[in-house]
Scaffold this motif. Structure first.
Motif, short mmCIF file in Angstrom:
data_model
loop_
_atom_site.label_atom_id
_atom_site.label_comp_id
_atom_site.label_asym_id
_atom_site.label_seq_id
_atom_site.Cartn_x
_atom_site.Cartn_y
_atom_site.Cartn_z
N GLU A 1 0.80 -1.22 0.00
CA GLU A 1 0.00 0.00 0.00
C GLU A 1 0.84 1.28 0.00
O GLU A 1 0.30 2.39 -0.04
CB GLU A 1 -0.93 0.02 1.22
N GLY A 2 2.16 1.12 0.08
CA GLY A 2 3.03 2.29 0.06
C GLY A 2 3.19 2.99 1.39
O GLY A 2 3.60 4.15 1.44
N TYR A 3 2.88 2.31 2.50
CA TYR A 3 3.05 2.89 3.83
C TYR A 3 4.45 2.57 4.36
O TYR A 3 5.03 1.54 4.04
CB TYR A 3 2.02 2.33 4.81
N GLN A 4 4.95 3.46 5.21
CA GLN A 4 6.24 3.24 5.86
C GLN A 4 6.04 2.35 7.08
O GLN A 4 5.08 2.51 7.83
CB GLN A 4 6.83 4.58 6.29
N ILE A 5 6.97 1.39 7.28
CA ILE A 5 6.92 0.55 8.49
C ILE A 5 7.16 1.46 9.69
O ILE A 5 8.18 2.15 9.77
CB ILE A 5 7.98 -0.58 8.44
N LYS A 6 6.23 1.44 10.65
CA LYS A 6 6.20 2.47 11.68
C LYS A 6 7.40 2.45 12.64
O LYS A 6 7.88 3.48 13.04
CB LYS A 6 4.91 2.37 12.51
N ASP A 7 7.86 1.27 13.02
CA ASP A 7 8.90 1.24 14.06
C ASP A 7 10.30 0.98 13.51
O ASP A 7 11.25 0.78 14.27
CB ASP A 7 8.56 0.19 15.12
N GLY A 8 10.43 0.94 12.18
CA GLY A 8 11.76 0.79 11.59
C GLY A 8 12.28 -0.63 11.57
O GLY A 8 13.31 -0.91 10.95
N VAL A 9 11.59 -1.57 12.23
CA VAL A 9 12.00 -2.98 12.24
C VAL A 9 11.34 -3.66 11.05
O VAL A 9 10.19 -3.37 10.72
CB VAL A 9 11.58 -3.67 13.55
N ASN A 10 12.06 -4.59 10.39
CA ASN A 10 11.49 -5.24 9.21
C ASN A 10 11.77 -6.74 9.26
O ASN A 10 12.88 -7.19 9.04
CB ASN A 10 12.09 -4.64 7.93
N TYR A 11 10.73 -7.50 9.56
CA TYR A 11 10.86 -8.96 9.65
C TYR A 11 11.12 -9.58 8.28
O TYR A 11 11.66 -10.68 8.20
CB TYR A 11 9.60 -9.55 10.28
N ASN B 1 -5.62 11.41 -0.67
CA ASN B 1 -4.48 10.62 -0.22
C ASN B 1 -4.71 10.05 1.17
O ASN B 1 -5.24 10.73 2.05
CB ASN B 1 -3.20 11.48 -0.19
N ASN B 2 -4.30 8.78 1.35
CA ASN B 2 -4.37 8.16 2.67
C ASN B 2 -3.39 8.82 3.62
O ASN B 2 -2.36 9.33 3.23
CB ASN B 2 -4.03 6.66 2.57
N GLY B 3 -3.73 8.81 4.90
CA GLY B 3 -2.81 9.27 5.92
C GLY B 3 -2.73 10.78 6.08
O GLY B 3 -1.87 11.27 6.81
N LEU B 4 -3.59 11.54 5.36
CA LEU B 4 -3.55 13.01 5.46
C LEU B 4 -4.80 13.53 6.16
O LEU B 4 -5.25 14.65 5.90
CB LEU B 4 -3.42 13.62 4.06
N MET B 5 -5.36 12.73 7.04
CA MET B 5 -6.62 13.11 7.68
C MET B 5 -6.47 14.33 8.58
O MET B 5 -7.40 15.14 8.69
CB MET B 5 -7.14 11.92 8.50
N LEU B 6 -5.31 14.49 9.20
CA LEU B 6 -5.10 15.67 10.05
C LEU B 6 -5.22 16.96 9.25
O LEU B 6 -5.71 17.97 9.75
CB LEU B 6 -3.73 15.60 10.73
N GLN B 7 -4.78 16.92 7.99
CA GLN B 7 -4.90 18.10 7.13
C GLN B 7 -6.36 18.42 6.84
O GLN B 7 -6.77 19.58 6.81
CB GLN B 7 -4.12 17.88 5.83
N ILE B 8 -7.16 17.37 6.62
CA ILE B 8 -8.59 17.56 6.35
C ILE B 8 -9.27 18.13 7.59
O ILE B 8 -10.11 19.04 7.49
CB ILE B 8 -9.23 16.22 5.92
N VAL C 1 -1.79 6.93 11.61
CA VAL C 1 -0.50 6.37 12.04
C VAL C 1 -0.04 5.25 11.10
O VAL C 1 0.83 4.45 11.45
CB VAL C 1 -0.55 5.87 13.50
N GLY C 2 -0.65 5.17 9.92
CA GLY C 2 -0.19 4.23 8.90
C GLY C 2 -0.46 2.77 9.21
O GLY C 2 0.32 1.89 8.83
N LEU C 3 -1.57 2.49 9.90
CA LEU C 3 -1.94 1.11 10.19
C LEU C 3 -3.15 0.72 9.35
O LEU C 3 -3.88 1.56 8.84
CB LEU C 3 -2.24 0.95 11.69
#
Length: 481
Positions: free
Chosen positions: A127-137, A196-203, A422-424
């Motif tokens: 979906e093009g989201y960034q992994i939130k905690d930087g860890v990648n299994y 765009n997803n994840g821009l709800m605070l702007q709305i 928060v990209g979940l």
């Protein structure tokens, strides 16, 4: 079945979904469930997401703009909104404290959480989201086989996805400044934010700004705009109503699909999922009960000394009972107003202004539940949200509460917004759906109790509170109406 109330139909749909998931896991039918039943659950999520953004936009504009003429109501309106927002932040903070203390999402067995984590990373990358905690299994070779079992991706595709996510993280980190979160709230192109997803605070920022500006526009110019906003908002509320009429079927598909995806053909994992839900429900319930019986009475005691602890609950019990049975702040509003005016002695000038605003913007119970739900779902998927990301949850849940419709299960629509912020994965609302209805009843009691508390504080500050111990509080309400 036609005479059955909608919430009972939804509960039946949830139970059938769980039964099907158990049967599907034990009989090895998970692939059939995922391919032929789960897509209807996806349609349900898409419909809610379709409605969520415009509903929040127009609800917030209408809620802020309906405060009234700023020259006469600015002071009281500002005080009312300020206290409502303060109690909302307190509710969310209490929720975050409880969920980080009890950590209900970590009480599920580790293998289930690892599978959840892998599914999350695959979803985030697709979906093009960034992994939130930087860890990648997906970078760890020992999880490749399990990742391939969970998804249809090849080993090279999984490795490429993991690397691309890391590169994207590094790029974004280099571009970040200390005030970047503040910059991100203010949109440069509102229509870009809408699409765009994840821009709800702007709305939400745009909606609040637009609503505030409407207050300063001459009434004859603002009225047509406000009528249009209210009319559009009613249409979207009707859309929610129509979608919720089909909710029993959608909920069945949603639960069956999500549980099958998480459990596969291992029935033991289904049990683990619902064990985690029990701890989650207990955490939410503790938080809601603390708000009702501890936080609000303390606030009331600090600001309004003339109303005793027992007297307040005696006065508000009819409204609280109706709130519990209907799960709707809006449906309870007439009863809340009568209890506040007749039993607490609040002047009608105050109650008719403060309580309708409260039914729109004061959703303490819903906001607390959203905060706990987001962290619980993150814990379930082995995602460690930073303090900054949890602050984002607080901010989004607080602002989203302004646009949360005062109708049953509206919190689920708002939860999609908070998860997106928060990209979940918004589809995770299906995990907590089985217990949502009973918790919604308690959340509404919190919302109504908070409205009455703030109303009493405002009335006392304006010298419009004439409390006498209510020996016979209003009890003549039809709870089935």
């Amino acid at each position: 079945m036609k005479k059955l109330a909608l919430h009972w139909k939804i509960i039946i749909g949830m139970l059938l979904g769980v039964i099907w998931a158990l049967l599907s896991s034990s009989m090895g039918w998970s692939a059939f469930t995922i391919n032929w039943i789960d897509p209807f659950g996806t349609i349900f999520i898409n419909l809610l997401k379709l409605i969520a953004v415009p509903l929040v936009l127009f609800s917030i504009i209408g809620g802020v703009a309906n405060i009234g003429d700023p020259s006469t109501l600015g002071r009281m309106g500002g005080k009312t909104l300020g206290i409502y927002l303060l109690t909302t932040v307190m509710a969310i903070s209490l929720g975050l404290l409880l969920v980080n203390t009890f950590q209900p999402g970590k009480l599920i067995d580790e293998q289930s959480r690892i599978d959840n984590r892998i599914s999350y990373e695959i979803w985030a990358n697709s979906e093009g989201y960034q992994i939130k905690d930087g860890v990648n299994y997906l970078q760890d070779p020992k999880f490749f086989q399990r990742a391939q079992e969970i998804s249809d991706l090849s080993k090279s595709e999984l490795r490429e996805a993991a690397v691309s996510d890391k590169l994207e993280s590094v790029k974004k980190q280099k571009e970040t400044t200390p005030l970047q979160p503040l910059v991100d709230i203010v949109p440069s192109n509102f229509f870009h934010s809408l699409s765009n997803n994840g821009l709800m605070l702007q709305i939400i920022f745009f909606a609040v700004f637009f609503g505030v500006c409407l207050l300063f526009v001459p009434a004859d110019k603002a009225k047509p705009v406000l009528n249009l906003v209210d009319g559009i908002n009613e249409v979207f509320l009707k859309m929610v109503d129509i979608v919720m009429q089909a909710a029993p079927f959608f909920v069945f598909a949603l639960l069956a699909g999500v549980v099958s995806k998480m459990a596969g053909d291992d029935i033991g994992k289904v049990v683990e999922i619902f064990k985690g839900l029990g701890w989650y429900s207990l955490t939410v319930l503790i938080g809601l009960l603390l708000m009702i019986f501890v936080v609000y009475p303390i606030i009331l005691k600090v600001f309004v000394k003339k109303i005793p602890y027992k007297g307040f609950f005696k006065a508000m019990s009819p409204a609280q009972t109706l709130a519990f049975s209907t799960s709707s702040s809006a449906a309870t509003l007439p009863v809340t107003m009568e209890c506040v005016e007749q039993n607490l002695g609040v002047n009608k000038k105050i109650s008719s202004f403060v309580l309708p605003i409260g039914a729109t913007v004061n959703m303490d119970g819903t906001s607390m539940y959203q905060a706990i739900a987001v962290i619980f779902l993150a814990q379930m998927h082995m995602i460690d949200l930073t303090l900054g990301q949890q602050v984002t949850v607080v901010l989004t849940a607080t602002l989203a509460s302004i646009g949360s419709a005062a109708v049953p299960s509206a919190g689920l629509v708002m939860l999609i917004i908070v998860l997106d912020s928060v990209g979940l994965n918004p589809a995770w609302i299906a995990i907590i759906f089985p217990v949502d209805r009973i918790l919604d009843m308690f959340r509404t009691v919190v919302n109504v109790t908070g409205d009455a508390t703030v109303c009493s504080i405002i009335a006392d500050g304006e010298n419009m509170l004439d409390y006498e111990d209510a020996k016979n509080p209003t009890e003549t309400f039809d709870l089935d109406s």
